[in-house]
Design a protein around this motif. Sequence first.
Motif, PDB file in Angstrom:
ATOM      1  N   ASN A  93       0.823  -1.220   0.000  1.00  0.00           N
ATOM      2  CA  ASN A  93       0.000   0.000   0.000  1.00  0.00           C
ATOM      3  C   ASN A  93       0.853   1.265   0.000  1.00  0.00           C
ATOM      4  O   ASN A  93       0.542   2.255   0.672  1.00  0.00           O
ATOM      5  CB  ASN A  93      -0.949   0.016   1.208  1.00  0.00           C
ATOM      6  CG  ASN A  93      -1.981   1.138   1.118  1.00  0.00           C
ATOM      7  OD1 ASN A  93      -2.424   1.495   0.035  1.00  0.00           O
ATOM      8  ND2 ASN A  93      -2.339   1.698   2.250  1.00  0.00           N
ATOM      9  N   GLY A 140      -0.830   4.606  -0.884  1.00  0.00           N
ATOM     10  CA  GLY A 140      -1.662   5.051   0.222  1.00  0.00           C
ATOM     11  C   GLY A 140      -0.851   5.604   1.377  1.00  0.00           C
ATOM     12  O   GLY A 140      -1.270   6.561   2.048  1.00  0.00           O
ATOM     13  N   TRP A 172      -5.432   1.250  -3.188  1.00  0.00           N
ATOM     14  CA  TRP A 172      -5.768   2.496  -2.505  1.00  0.00           C
ATOM     15  C   TRP A 172      -6.450   3.436  -3.473  1.00  0.00           C
ATOM     16  O   TRP A 172      -5.969   3.662  -4.580  1.00  0.00           O
ATOM     17  CB  TRP A 172      -4.502   3.140  -1.941  1.00  0.00           C
ATOM     18  CG  TRP A 172      -4.778   4.407  -1.167  1.00  0.00           C
ATOM     19  CD1 TRP A 172      -5.376   4.520   0.051  1.00  0.00           C
ATOM     20  CD2 TRP A 172      -4.452   5.743  -1.583  1.00  0.00           C
ATOM     21  NE1 TRP A 172      -5.441   5.847   0.428  1.00  0.00           N
ATOM     22  CE2 TRP A 172      -4.888   6.622  -0.555  1.00  0.00           C
ATOM     23  CE3 TRP A 172      -3.852   6.285  -2.717  1.00  0.00           C
ATOM     24  CZ2 TRP A 172      -4.723   8.008  -0.629  1.00  0.00           C
ATOM     25  CZ3 TRP A 172      -3.686   7.656  -2.794  1.00  0.00           C
ATOM     26  CH2 TRP A 172      -4.117   8.508  -1.753  1.00  0.00           C
TER      27      TRP A 172
END
Length: 208
Positions: free
Chosen positions: A78, A81, A119
């Motif tokens: 991620n 993100g 994300w």
Amino acid sequence: MSNRTGLILDFGGVLTTPLLPAVLAFERREGLPQGACLTALYKDDEGVRITSDLERGAVSQDQWNDFAGKMLGVAPDNLMGRIFGDLRPEPLLINAAAASRRAGIKVGILSNSVGLAPWDLYQGYELETLYDVVVISEQHLMRKPDPSLFEVTLKLMDMPAEQCIFVDDTEAYVHAAEQLGLAGVHNKDPKQTVTVLSELLGVDLAAS
């Protein structure tokens, strides 16, 4: 009286808080030197290429995360993100967009994508509800400043360039829009941008 009846807004850095402070906060959290992201992803030729490919939908966010993680020496999980996790809605411009629509001005979004999964930068902003047109670059296999992407947006707005204003935090994209006949506004300070838009549209966008 202004004859501009269309407003096209960038998303990240316009309807959100600025990107750079979020990136710098990520670097501090990860123990990276200040400017590491800029150097690895926007000054390195391969970093520029893969980021452009991401914006055009040619690579996935997961692929970008893997590449950027290796470049930065951090975990890829991620990563997008984590980099932009501190972004928050920018109320002055979100409210100005709403005020524009109440005044009968058509409002669209034109955003270079950072991928939509795992994300989603746009989650929680209700773009499809609050705006008349939403253009995310990867869904059209193009990216700003490609003139064709602006033309797609104008076609969806059903308006000529000369009736529209374009707002972006990236000056080069503002210039690209101006080349096509749109009025360009470089967003450096939300309050100042709202003042300029109010003048161009002939509507007090700061009024409650």
